[in-house]
Design an enzyme around this catalytic site. Structure first.
Site, PDB file in Angstrom:
ATOM      1  N   SER A  35      45.899  -4.344  -6.035  1.00  0.00           N
ATOM      2  CA  SER A  35      46.060  -4.831  -4.663  1.00  0.00           C
ATOM      3  C   SER A  35      46.754  -6.182  -4.607  1.00  0.00           C
ATOM      4  O   SER A  35      46.692  -6.882  -3.588  1.00  0.00           O
ATOM      5  CB  SER A  35      44.718  -4.889  -3.942  1.00  0.00           C
ATOM      6  N   THR A  44      42.579  -9.112  -2.486  1.00  0.00           N
ATOM      7  CA  THR A  44      43.384 -10.336  -2.504  1.00  0.00           C
ATOM      8  C   THR A  44      42.871 -11.301  -3.559  1.00  0.00           C
ATOM      9  O   THR A  44      41.661 -11.517  -3.660  1.00  0.00           O
ATOM     10  CB  THR A  44      43.264 -11.057  -1.144  1.00  0.00           C
ATOM     11  N   THR A  89      48.491 -10.927  -2.079  1.00  0.00           N
ATOM     12  CA  THR A  89      47.939  -9.584  -1.887  1.00  0.00           C
ATOM     13  C   THR A  89      49.027  -8.577  -1.536  1.00  0.00           C
ATOM     14  O   THR A  89      50.081  -8.964  -0.999  1.00  0.00           O
ATOM     15  CB  THR A  89      46.899  -9.612  -0.736  1.00  0.00           C
ATOM     16  N   ARG A 144      52.559  -4.025   8.889  1.00  0.00           N
ATOM     17  CA  ARG A 144      51.279  -4.740   9.076  1.00  0.00           C
ATOM     18  C   ARG A 144      51.219  -5.966   8.161  1.00  0.00           C
ATOM     19  O   ARG A 144      51.509  -5.894   6.982  1.00  0.00           O
ATOM     20  CB  ARG A 144      50.116  -3.792   8.777  1.00  0.00           C
ATOM     21  N   THR A 195      38.819 -12.730   1.904  1.00  0.00           N
ATOM     22  CA  THR A 195      39.331 -11.474   1.359  1.00  0.00           C
ATOM     23  C   THR A 195      38.543 -10.320   1.968  1.00  0.00           C
ATOM     24  O   THR A 195      37.383 -10.486   2.347  1.00  0.00           O
ATOM     25  CB  THR A 195      39.257 -11.453  -0.183  1.00  0.00           C
ATOM     26  N   GLY A 196      39.191  -9.175   2.042  1.00  0.00           N
ATOM     27  CA  GLY A 196      38.561  -8.019   2.673  1.00  0.00           C
ATOM     28  C   GLY A 196      39.440  -7.581   3.832  1.00  0.00           C
ATOM     29  O   GLY A 196      40.661  -7.776   3.775  1.00  0.00           O
TER      30      GLY A 196
HETATM   31  N1  ASP Z   1      42.646  -9.555   3.217  1.00  0.00           N
HETATM   32  C1  ASP Z   1      43.678  -8.699   2.708  1.00  0.00           C
HETATM   33  C2  ASP Z   1      44.423  -8.096   3.866  1.00  0.00           C
HETATM   34  O1  ASP Z   1      43.792  -7.748   4.842  1.00  0.00           O
HETATM   35  C3  ASP Z   1      43.195  -7.604   1.821  1.00  0.00           C
HETATM   36  C4  ASP Z   1      42.016  -7.911   0.941  1.00  0.00           C
HETATM   37  O2  ASP Z   1      41.701  -9.045   0.644  1.00  0.00           O
HETATM   38  O3  ASP Z   1      41.347  -6.967   0.527  1.00  0.00           O
HETATM   39  O4  ASP Z   1      45.606  -7.925   3.760  1.00  0.00           O
END
Ligand code: ASP
Length: 290
Positions: A50, A152, A170, A180, A203-204
């Site tokens: 990722s 990320t 990321t 997006r 993150t997320g």
């Molecule tokens: N926060 C990142 C995004 O939404 C993805 C991640 O950290 O899992 O692009």
């Protein structure tokens, strides 16, 4: 008097980031160089799917990358929707240092990177392509919390001279809509640094942090006297109270100028790695009770 050097990074892959950052920090290096090196270590490794090379593509099968870097003076540079360049974090640093802008996106970001001498390459690995083809069998896009522990990479560092810096990089949510952009390249959402106070990242599911400007919020709470742990808990609570979180995950990490670290997440599964002169560990984050 400072408690640096110290580096903390998101998820289990944070350990690889910390190792690269530590090679510089332990020699008296600058926190900005260290966070860039940390993000690069994860970007270049295709086993982390990722971030950077080997990142999972969007719904159309395109790998598009987001990154942001910020120094202790509050300067920042970002790229979003960048294709075909392995090290978006280094392009982001060039945006910060060599342009009057904060963010370049898409075609313009690629053009700038090529002008700066970055190599153009196909970032879609066989493994990522196979995963993408399989994902097309599902009608609906739905992010799954902690589906793998390599989202990320956020790298937060305090160097021996007391300078804070942060970087995040990321490929965003796997299977995202074309075009997006998530929280990571948005200063204040995915990452924020105040050199007098602290640095924080998220993150997320990025949309949750974008609506709440979670990273700026955490740093502001620390400015007002909260510890990094209190700031992280308040930021997650704010997201949970104000937004429909469904079964999404959001994890946050913060480091203050005194070298104190905090982390918190909506749910179980978020981890972060810490590297100091005396420890090199991956820690499970505390989380809100579900
Ligand atoms: N926060 C990142 C995004 O939404 C993805 C991640 O950290 O899992 O692009």
């Amino acid at each position: 008097m400072t408690s640096g050097p110290l580096v903390v990074s998101t998820w289990n892959h944070g350990r690889a980031a910390n190792e690269a950052a530590w090679a510089l920090l332990s020699e008296g290096g600058d926190s900005l160089d260290a966070v860039e090196a940390g993000a690069r270590a994860v970007e270049t490794d295709p086993s982390f799917t990722s971030v950077g090379f080997g990142g999972l593509p969007d719904r159309e099968g395109e790998v598009t990358l987001d990154a942001l870097i910020m120094n202790h003076e509050g300067d920042c540079g970002a790229v979003s929707c960048l294709r075909e360049v392995r090290h978006p974090i280094s392009v982001a640093r060039k945006v910060m240092e060599d342009t009057p802008h904060v963010m370049l996106t898409g075609k313009g970001a690629l053009q700038f990177a090529l002008e700066q001498g970055f190599e153009r390459e196909d970032l879609l690995t066989e493994y990522a392509e196979e995963r993408w083809r399989k994902s097309l069998e599902n009608e609906d896009f739905k992010p799954i919390a902690n589906v793998e522990d390599h989202d990320t990479v956020g790298v937060l560092a305090l160097d021996a001279s007391g300078r804070l810096a942060g970087a995040c990089s990321t490929s965003g949510l796997a299977g995202k809509m074309s075009g997006r952009v998530g929280d990571s390249p948005i200063a204040g959402a995915g990452l924020f640094v105040d050199g007098e106070v602290g640095v924080a990242c998220a993150t997320g599911v990025g949309e949750l942090a974008m609506r709440a400007l979670s990273s700026f919020f955490m740093v502001q709470l620390m400015r007002d006297g909260a510890s990094p742990q209190e700031a992280c808990e308040q930021a997650i609570r704010r997201v949970v109270e104000k937004q429909d979180i469904g079964d999404s995950q959001l994890g946050v990490l913060a480091l203050d100028i005194q070298g104190r670290v905090g982390s918190y997440a909506i749910r179980e599964g978020f981890t972060f790695a810490t590297r100091t002169p005396v420890s090199d560990v991956v820690n499970p984050s505390s989380h809100q009770a579900q």
